[in-house]
Scaffold this active site. Sequence first.
Site, PDB file in Angstrom:
ATOM      1  CE  LYS A  80      38.425  31.195  40.915  1.00 51.94           C
ATOM      2  NZ  LYS A  80      37.557  32.069  40.090  1.00 51.94           N
ATOM      3  CB  SER A 160      39.716  35.404  39.764  1.00 49.82           C
ATOM      4  OG  SER A 160      38.510  34.670  39.651  1.00 49.82           O
ATOM      5  CB  SER A 184      36.715  35.072  37.075  1.00 46.05           C
ATOM      6  OG  SER A 184      37.162  36.297  37.586  1.00 46.05           O
TER       7      SER A 184
END
Lengths: 494, 500, 95
Positions: A80, A160, A184
Amino acid sequence: MTDLTELGIADIRSGVAAGTFTAVEVAEAFNAAVAAAQPALNAFIVTTPEAALAAARKVDTARAAGQPLGKLAGVPIGMKDLFATKGVQTTAASRILEGFTPEYESTVSQNLWNAGAGMLGKLNLDQFAMGSSNETSAFGNVISPWRRPGDTAPLAPGGSSGGSSAAIAARLCPAATGTDTGGSIRQPAAFTGIAGIKPTYGRCSRWGVVAFASSLDQAGPMARSVQDCAIMLEAMAGFDPKDSTSLNLPVPAWEAGLNPSMAGKKVGIPREYRLDGMDPDVARSWDDGIAWLKDAGAEIVEISLPHTRYALPTYYIIAPAEASSNLARYDGVRYGLRDLPDGAGLQDMYAATRAAGFGPEVKRRIMIGTYVLSAGFYDAYYTQAQKVRTLIARDFELAFQHCDVILAPTAPTAAFALGEKSDDPLAMYLNDVFSVPASLAGLPAMSVPAGLDRQGLPLGLQVIGRAFDEQGVLNAGLALEQRAGFTAKPAKWW
Amino acid sequence: MTNSAYRIQGATGEWEVVIGLEVHAQVVSKSKLFSGASATFGAEPNAQVSLVDAAMPGMLPVPNMECIRQAVRTGLAIDAQINAWSRFDRKNYFYADLPQGYQISQLYHPLVGEGHIDISLDDKNPEAAVKRIGIERIHVEQDAGKLMHDQHPTMSYVDLNRSGVALMEIVSRPDMRSPAEAGAYLRKLRAILRYVGSCDGNMEEGSMRADVNVSVRKPGEPFGTRTETKNVNSVRFVMQAIEHEASRQVDVLESGGKVVQETRLFDPDTGTTRSMRSKEDAHDYRYFPDPDLLPLVLEASFIEACRASLPELPDAKRQRYETALGLTPYVAGVLTAEVETARWFEALLAETATKQGKGEEAVAKQAANWLTSELFGALNRLGRSLEDSPVSPAQAAELLALVADGTISGTIAKQVFEKMLETGDGAAAIVEREGLKQESDTGAIEAVVAKVLADNADKVEQYKAGKEALFGFFVGQTMKAMQGKANPQVVNDLLKQALG
Amino acid sequence: MSVDTATVTKIASLARIKVSEAEVAAMVPELNGILAWVEQLGEVDVTGVEPMTAVIPNTLRLREDAVTDGGIRDAVLANAPAAEHGFFGVPKVIE
Ligand SMILES: [Mg+2]
Ligand SMILES: [Zn+2]
């Protein structure tokens, strides 16, 4: 020969160790999948095929030399883009960090490289991890590999960690890192039919992870199976003296401890999570989960978490407040974007830089956070929210006197279409209604795929555990996984 | 300094000035408060900066135990409440010397609570006029970086070496009423910090700076609106800033204006203060607990270990010098005002007592008088400080021992000391080499006395006729003839005998 | 509590985000919507409840005082938009 991109962590690791295939072959297969899917899915902000190959070569060399291999030897993963990676652009999906190339490596990513993993690239996300659909990224939406049957409307991969969830579901990587501030990891996992666990706050070091809300942020693994999550979490977690909120505890052998039997365990079903007008497919899937855990030997008990309805408003005070301060460092002085209009002074430069660099949702949260901390409002908003947070944590403490884990839906619906909620921040925030309470209490929580809804889209079930009891969460997750028998995957259209 | 109150004479009558000081004292530590970068002064720009100090994305603070320990010790030294539960807050504002966009400080739960410092308003008699100044709190916080404005036509340069260095902010109550009291408070605070060893007190290098809060009022009325003059870095400047600011406020008020609560800057060149435009809108700091840092919980044993590590503090030491060593309040005050002086004195005292085989109380006056007159005089002339005194306590003790056992006279001792300063040689060696040993041999002195009296038969007549003042003349002649080396007591005795 | 144009402008200035009048106008109802929603917290009885300080029972760990970092000026300045002579450069500040 098997399609290597269909393999998860455990299979890749054993195949590489056994010599069935090489780590380089695995990396090449995933690099190719990433390259082919990137134009359509936009799951990555940058791809790093060379890094994946370099790590794979090291593993193959080590294996040839008979050296011991790490927990993730030969497993290429997605990172990420909230984790600082030395020498590789790290943006948090924001223009304000475009071109920022850290001179350091986050503790979590370093732990993963030390375990033999390689990096396929930096995964797209909601800007500064603020969002539930990936629509706030400055580098374009991630498109979910899932579609409604007979419909080409692009769907949200969740957020997210939407780049992570999309990439795993699309078989662009066997696993990826995620971060979870209010859901998330769990919500995007649920939206894309994969698994993901947010460990107890403090298990994974926050050092080198771009901060959103410090008291909530936790990194965790996302993968296609509970076992893969256990393997990867073991590699990521651990005490870090550079993070003073890091837990100084040994990392348990979660993989070895996996046990799907729920005999003697009590599973709590929180009354307050059964909302009026609940999506019938979500309600049905929750009932399925209850039945599966009963089948695994668990006793089902009803519990009460009375302050549940206050969790979201609490979160939307605390997280923006912390974010407004955490994001003050993006000022155009030491790194990232600088917007210096003609004749601008220092303070004008700050305002111009931040106006140009932050997206609308980030600005909105900074504004809310600034307001709730400002003179005269601090007690009414922030102090009150921290008191309610105490009550929310206490709810869980009391509930765990009556049960070992809690079972709930992960999200109130399956994936929605891109653009469907982006005009209404409150509607978007409501997506986190089931995931935020565990975040506020710092508890371990995981989402596992539970089935498909009537539109053929994945739904997730959430297991919440006591602080430090990731094992209990993983075991309940495994019991669900075995009974759900989730094998659906998105039809390849990209 | 006086008992009569300090007053500003305005057109409308007398005004009283009310002063509170917020002193920022740099904590003595090897590394910074929240990072492992060095906290030393004077490095190349940005050479002592970690990724944490530069607020790189994802960097986190980890507190330095020594900084906490030093702040607790300082709190104990001013009799303050130590808060076993404290926590760090963020003070949010944007400035180029503040990389995080917030300063980690303590607002709501400071480490150290209420304490006090007693200041003396009369140097000559430190016990006569003591005033107690309340300390509201001491909190621990990060220093900011440094901006340079004169290196480039359109840019300011930022050096983050100081960014993150540990400071104690020591906040007094508004208990001071004159520039002199503020000066005495600062000197006393500095002395305590240096005794404790928690701050080096070096004001030139910025290890101690004061924010000066000043307001004026008619005596007996409530407090007026105050201004805060930032970062004043010497005792003299603090006193000047107060004087200027108080009379400026009186002028404003007497001409019908209102004092604006604001941040001001002191200009050492003109001795005046002026409004600081750059900080004007920075007043909403949005303090909140730093979510990167858990509450700081101190064990009782940690606090007790801090207490046990404290040295004897200046007031206690001064009293002991008076009662146990029999020194005057003034001399005791001078010897204890600075920790270096006290340390030097105590080393001298120990060496002197050993060399002379006496108790410390028996040699204290000799040592104290020599230090405060001879050594201080010499250092003054040489422009040197006690830390780089050319003479060590052991060397000085050797000199004092030679006086005490009659080897040399006090007069000769002064000469020997000069030679010691010039050459660095020991006192005994100089006395030996230069033949300065005092003559106590009665025979030799008798012969000289006889010669002096014979050479001055007329004066002997006058003396015997009653002009006794001439005795001093005979002593002087005898000493002169013996080049000052005769034992004065023996000379006296022999002259008295010879003159009948 | 609700915000108006002036408040939003002030908050944006505190947060150092340059906003146009049109942006402020758009933000006012949006922020008011969110604020009205979070204000339901006011109805929770929090008598005797301490604000959360540590979500997981844990106290602050202190480190030993040793120089273990610094001396990395190139790394510190590597991403700077303006670095000169070992400093960060910013528009000239008048104090
Ligand atoms: Mg101040
Ligand atoms: Zn301060």
